[in-house]
Design a protein around this motif. Structure first.
Motif, PDB file in Angstrom:
ATOM      1  N   GLU A 139       3.322   5.942  -2.822  1.00 41.03           N
ATOM      2  CA  GLU A 139       4.553   6.591  -3.272  1.00 41.03           C
ATOM      3  C   GLU A 139       4.540   6.797  -4.790  1.00 41.03           C
ATOM      4  N   LEU A 140       4.077   5.787  -5.539  1.00 40.04           N
ATOM      5  CA  LEU A 140       4.007   5.909  -6.997  1.00 40.04           C
ATOM      6  C   LEU A 140       2.962   6.945  -7.422  1.00 40.04           C
ATOM      7  N   ALA A 141       1.844   7.020  -6.688  1.00 42.60           N
ATOM      8  CA  ALA A 141       0.829   8.028  -6.996  1.00 42.60           C
ATOM      9  C   ALA A 141       1.389   9.434  -6.762  1.00 42.60           C
ATOM     10  N   LYS A 142       2.134   9.591  -5.673  1.00 43.25           N
ATOM     11  CA  LYS A 142       2.756  10.888  -5.391  1.00 43.25           C
ATOM     12  C   LYS A 142       3.799  11.222  -6.455  1.00 43.25           C
ATOM     13  N   TRP A 196      10.237   3.264  -9.779  1.00 39.73           N
ATOM     14  CA  TRP A 196      11.612   3.245  -9.277  1.00 39.73           C
ATOM     15  C   TRP A 196      12.213   1.887  -9.549  1.00 39.73           C
ATOM     16  N   ARG A 197      13.457   1.884  -9.992  1.00 39.30           N
ATOM     17  CA  ARG A 197      14.186   0.633 -10.185  1.00 39.30           C
ATOM     18  C   ARG A 197      15.414   0.695  -9.280  1.00 39.30           C
ATOM     19  N   THR A 198      15.651  -0.348  -8.502  1.00 44.17           N
ATOM     20  CA  THR A 198      16.716  -0.288  -7.515  1.00 44.17           C
ATOM     21  C   THR A 198      17.962  -1.081  -7.879  1.00 44.17           C
ATOM     22  N   SER A 199      17.938  -1.896  -8.909  1.00 49.82           N
ATOM     23  CA  SER A 199      19.149  -2.642  -9.220  1.00 49.82           C
ATOM     24  C   SER A 199      19.683  -2.221 -10.577  1.00 49.82           C
ATOM     25  N   PRO A 200      20.951  -2.034 -10.772  1.00 45.64           N
ATOM     26  CA  PRO A 200      22.051  -2.093  -9.811  1.00 45.64           C
ATOM     27  C   PRO A 200      22.161  -0.816  -8.967  1.00 45.64           C
ATOM     28  N   GLN A 201      21.557   0.269  -9.428  1.00 45.88           N
ATOM     29  CA  GLN A 201      21.523   1.496  -8.638  1.00 45.88           C
ATOM     30  C   GLN A 201      20.130   2.090  -8.750  1.00 45.88           C
ATOM     31  N   MET A 249       0.824  -1.190   0.000  1.00 48.84           N
ATOM     32  CA  MET A 249       0.000   0.000   0.000  1.00 48.84           C
ATOM     33  C   MET A 249       0.871   1.258   0.000  1.00 48.84           C
ATOM     34  N   ALA A 250       1.941   1.223   0.766  1.00 47.98           N
ATOM     35  CA  ALA A 250       2.833   2.378   0.832  1.00 47.98           C
ATOM     36  C   ALA A 250       3.493   2.623  -0.521  1.00 47.98           C
ATOM     37  N   ARG A 251       3.849   1.544  -1.205  1.00 45.60           N
ATOM     38  CA  ARG A 251       4.479   1.686  -2.531  1.00 45.60           C
ATOM     39  C   ARG A 251       3.502   2.308  -3.527  1.00 45.60           C
ATOM     40  N   HIS A 280      10.980  19.677  -6.515  1.00 46.81           N
ATOM     41  CA  HIS A 280       9.851  19.097  -5.793  1.00 46.81           C
ATOM     42  C   HIS A 280      10.321  18.003  -4.825  1.00 46.81           C
ATOM     43  N   HIS A 281      11.598  18.059  -4.443  1.00 47.98           N
ATOM     44  CA  HIS A 281      12.195  17.167  -3.440  1.00 47.98           C
ATOM     45  C   HIS A 281      12.321  15.722  -3.898  1.00 47.98           C
ATOM     46  N   TYR A 282      12.479  15.505  -5.185  1.00 52.25           N
ATOM     47  CA  TYR A 282      12.790  14.177  -5.706  1.00 52.25           C
ATOM     48  C   TYR A 282      14.168  14.277  -6.348  1.00 52.25           C
TER      49      TYR A 282
END
Length: 138
Positions: A6-9, A34-39, A1-3, A69-71
């Motif tokens: 976050e994606l909606a924001k 957001w993709r976290t691998s490899p960075q 739910m948090a994810r 916008h703080h991203y």
């Protein structure tokens, strides 16, 4: 739910950033994630190559606007939607080879005959045109 929140924001912030670049009309067609691998990087999934190209042109400005916008995004990548990429690849592989023309239409034949009549009898071009006309019947 948090994810999901976050994606909606992220999607609403992306819309604000695009509107400051006069590209708000594209925001409904872009799917950010957001993709976290490899960075960690921001991945913008788009439906067509034209939109991908346009976004790639403004990536530095988009990164600055998102930072406002703080991203903070060091890496932003633009990718085609997987279904689009697969259908493009399939259409390229299945394309049939064009068939060679089997004859000359009346206008083309008349043009070749007119040229043939103006050439000297011992001309190599004349012999080539005669072979062409013989090989390509009506």
């Amino acid at each position: 739910m948090a994810r999901a929140e976050e994606l909606a924001k992220l999607k609403s912030v992306l819309k604000l950033a695009l509107s400051s670049l006069n590209l708000a009309h594209f925001s409904d067609r872009i799917e950010p994630t957001w993709r976290t691998s490899p960075q960690e990087e921001l991945l913008l999934i788009v439906p067509n190559a034209a939109l991908a190209t346009r976004l790639e042109q403004v990536l530095p400005s988009l990164s600055i606007e998102l930072a406002r916008h703080h991203y903070r995004c060091q890496n932003i990548r633009v990718r085609l939607a997987p279904s689009q990429r697969e259908s493009q690849g399939a259409s390229l592989r299945v394309r049939p080879k064009p068939k060679p023309a089997e004859g000359l239409n009346a206008v083309a034949r008349l043009a070749w005959l007119n040229l043939l009549n103006r050439l000297p009898p011992d001309s190599k071009l004349r012999h080539s045109i005669e072979r062409l006309l013989a090989a390509r019947p009506k």
